[in-house]
Design a protein around this motif. Structure first.
Motif, short mmCIF file in Angstrom:
data_model
loop_
_atom_site.label_atom_id
_atom_site.label_comp_id
_atom_site.label_asym_id
_atom_site.label_seq_id
_atom_site.Cartn_x
_atom_site.Cartn_y
_atom_site.Cartn_z
N GLY A 105 1.43 -1.57 3.78
CA GLY A 105 1.25 -0.28 3.13
C GLY A 105 1.39 -0.37 1.62
N ILE A 106 2.39 -1.10 1.14
CA ILE A 106 2.60 -1.24 -0.30
C ILE A 106 1.44 -2.02 -0.92
CG2 ILE A 106 4.07 -2.28 -2.07
CD1 ILE A 106 6.46 -1.70 -0.24
N ALA A 107 1.01 -3.08 -0.25
CA ALA A 107 -0.10 -3.89 -0.77
C ALA A 107 -1.39 -3.06 -0.89
CB ALA A 107 -0.34 -5.09 0.14
N MET A 115 -8.30 2.75 0.56
CA MET A 115 -7.08 1.95 0.45
C MET A 115 -5.87 2.83 0.22
SD MET A 115 -8.30 -1.30 -1.86
CE MET A 115 -9.30 -2.62 -1.18
N ALA A 116 -6.02 3.86 -0.63
CA ALA A 116 -4.90 4.76 -0.90
C ALA A 116 -4.49 5.53 0.35
CB ALA A 116 -5.27 5.72 -2.03
N ALA A 117 -5.49 6.05 1.06
CA ALA A 117 -5.19 6.78 2.29
C ALA A 117 -4.59 5.86 3.34
CB ALA A 117 -6.47 7.43 2.83
N GLY A 118 -5.11 4.64 3.44
CA GLY A 118 -4.56 3.68 4.39
C GLY A 118 -3.13 3.31 4.05
N SER A 119 -2.83 3.21 2.77
CA SER A 119 -1.47 2.93 2.33
C SER A 119 -0.52 4.03 2.75
CB SER A 119 -1.43 2.77 0.81
OG SER A 119 -0.10 2.73 0.32
N VAL A 176 5.07 1.17 17.57
CA VAL A 176 5.68 1.52 18.85
C VAL A 176 5.44 0.41 19.87
CG1 VAL A 176 5.75 3.20 20.72
CG2 VAL A 176 5.41 3.97 18.36
N ARG A 177 4.27 -0.16 19.85
CA ARG A 177 3.91 -1.22 20.80
C ARG A 177 4.35 -2.60 20.35
NH1 ARG A 177 -2.31 -0.69 22.05
NH2 ARG A 177 -1.72 -2.07 23.75
N ASP A 178 5.02 -2.67 19.18
CA ASP A 178 5.50 -3.95 18.63
C ASP A 178 4.37 -4.93 18.33
OD1 ASP A 178 8.29 -3.36 18.62
OD2 ASP A 178 8.32 -3.66 20.78
N SER A 179 3.16 -4.42 18.09
CA SER A 179 2.07 -5.31 17.72
C SER A 179 2.08 -5.62 16.23
CB SER A 179 0.72 -4.69 18.12
OG SER A 179 0.59 -3.38 17.61
N VAL A 180 2.88 -4.85 15.47
CA VAL A 180 3.12 -5.09 14.05
C VAL A 180 4.60 -4.85 13.80
CG1 VAL A 180 2.63 -4.36 11.68
CG2 VAL A 180 0.80 -4.38 13.35
N SER A 181 5.23 -5.69 13.02
CA SER A 181 6.65 -5.51 12.72
C SER A 181 6.83 -4.45 11.64
CB SER A 181 7.27 -6.83 12.23
OG SER A 181 6.76 -7.17 10.95
N PRO A 182 7.97 -3.77 11.59
CA PRO A 182 8.22 -2.78 10.53
C PRO A 182 8.07 -3.40 9.13
CG PRO A 182 9.84 -2.54 12.27
CD PRO A 182 9.07 -3.79 12.59
N ARG A 183 8.57 -4.62 8.96
CA ARG A 183 8.46 -5.28 7.67
C ARG A 183 6.99 -5.55 7.33
NH1 ARG A 183 8.16 -10.40 5.49
NH2 ARG A 183 9.27 -10.70 3.51
N GLY A 184 6.24 -6.01 8.32
CA GLY A 184 4.82 -6.28 8.09
C GLY A 184 4.07 -5.01 7.73
N ALA A 185 4.38 -3.89 8.41
CA ALA A 185 3.72 -2.62 8.11
C ALA A 185 4.08 -2.12 6.72
CB ALA A 185 4.12 -1.59 9.16
N LEU A 186 5.35 -2.32 6.34
CA LEU A 186 5.80 -1.89 5.01
C LEU A 186 5.08 -2.68 3.92
CD1 LEU A 186 7.77 -0.21 3.29
CD2 LEU A 186 9.43 -2.06 3.54
N ALA A 198 -0.09 8.94 -7.02
CA ALA A 198 0.74 10.15 -6.90
C ALA A 198 0.60 10.76 -5.50
CB ALA A 198 0.32 11.17 -7.96
N THR A 199 -0.60 10.69 -4.94
CA THR A 199 -0.83 11.22 -3.59
C THR A 199 -0.04 10.44 -2.56
OG1 THR A 199 -3.06 11.92 -4.22
CG2 THR A 199 -2.59 11.74 -1.87
N ILE A 200 -0.05 9.12 -2.68
CA ILE A 200 0.71 8.28 -1.75
C ILE A 200 2.19 8.62 -1.82
CG2 ILE A 200 1.42 5.91 -1.20
CD1 ILE A 200 -1.29 4.98 -2.37
N LEU A 201 2.73 8.70 -3.02
CA LEU A 201 4.15 8.98 -3.21
C LEU A 201 4.52 10.37 -2.68
CD1 LEU A 201 4.66 7.49 -6.79
CD2 LEU A 201 5.26 6.45 -4.59
#
Length: 317
Positions: free
Chosen positions: A113-115, A71-75, A100-110, A138-141
């Motif tokens: 990632g945070i979740a 989960m941390a690496a995926g984030s 890039v392919r617009d299959s996920v929105s920037p907001r959705g990806a953000l 700390a690694t994610i940040l």
């Protein structure tokens, strides 16, 4: 997304069942996490847990650590996709990523990632220990704010210092078992730290034009192929030497495999350098793939050595 892109997207979804659309959406979010990158991180985490106890670790602890670590690496990877979406659009190697392919929105990806980051901390804190959870966050940040937003676009040393984020899974694995961070964990950190430049620069040699077009100052973009190949050789020697620092915490079995695998990898690193110096057409991707194999051999040997429980060589004092 432009009107044309939107029309194409709607056309491509025409006649597709709700289940199929859901599968595509799940696949797109999974791709944000870069599962192939995570696989390599997990290959190093489990042996670190073996070495920490010099035995088979508790399977439930391993599972919890891997789930939290994944989960941390995926984030980190998902947030990296958000920050690097402009770069990904102009690089052939990354132009099929979800944003890039617009299959996920920037907001959705953000949000995704945070979740994942919050979930990683929660899982590790509740099922492993606090230090592992803190190290994961700390690694994610570090990966996002130090490597992606500061180093990557500003210096050719980006993967040298930014690569520290990829070294943390071994430290997290060690701390999951011991609740501390001791010298073997730092040595394993160093092995991956010195492994990262040869691994990444070999890839960047192959995709030099991609990085140049994106404005990312990877070493192969700003330096001659001969200089890059020489740096690969230097870091490879340091990496192999560093693996031997684990000998006091292991037995002759690990030391033997570390030497043999190191000699094998050095042979190909020197062959790349010799080919570049001679002006021959080289294949740096071969070294890139061999670097993955090399790291796997070293850490699998570490796990087997610890599982068997052979007498450790020990410190000379």
């Amino acid at each position: 997304m432009t009107l044309v892109d939107g029309a194409r997207s709607r056309t491509s979804d025409h006649g597709v069942s709700g289940i199929e659309r859901a599968k595509r959406r799940i696949g797109a979010y999974a791709a944000l996490a870069k599962p192939r990158v995570i696989e390599l991180l997990l290959v190093t985490t489990i042996p670190a847990m073996f070495l920490a106890g010099r035995e088979f670790p508790d399977p439930w602890l391993v599972l919890a650590t891997l789930v939290g670590g994944t989960m941390a690496a995926g984030s980190a990877n998902a947030l990296n996709c958000v920050a690097d979406s402009d770069i990904d659009k102009v690089m052939n190697r990354t132009k099929r990523r979800p944003l890039v392919r617009d299959s996920v929105s920037p907001r959705g990806a953000l949000v995704f990632g945070i979740a994942l980051g919050v979930a990683a901390f929660s899982v590790l804190y509740l099922t492993v220990n606090l230090i592992s959870a803190v190290l994961a966050v700390a690694t994610i940040l570090f990966y996002i704010f130090v490597y992606t937003l500061v180093l990557k676009r500003r210096t050719a040393q980006n993967v040298v210092w930014g690569g520290a984020a990829g070294c943390m899974p071994v430290v997290i694995g060690w701390s999951a078992v011991t609740g501390t961070v001791e010298w073997p964990a730092l040595v394993m950190f160093g092995v991956i730290f010195f492994w990262t430049p040869p691994h990444t620069w070999a890839l960047a040699m192959r995709y030099r034009e991609d990085y140049e077009r994106a404005g990312v100052p990877m070493l192969p973009v700003i330096a001659t192929p001969e200089h890059v190949a020489k740096q690969i050789v230097i870091y490879s020697w340091v990496m192999v030497g560093w693996t031997l620092l684990l000998a006091p915490a292991t037995s002759w079995l690990y030391a033997s495999f570390a030497l043999l695998a190191g000699g094998w990898f050095l042979f190909y690193a020197h062959r790349l350098y010799s080919g570049v110096r001679a002006g021959e057409k080289t294949k740096p991707m071969q070294l890139f793939h061999r670097s993955n194999t090399y790291l796997m051999i070293v850490f699998v040997a570490l796990a087997v050595d610890s599982a068997i429980g052979l007498p450790v060589i020990g410190l000379p004092f």
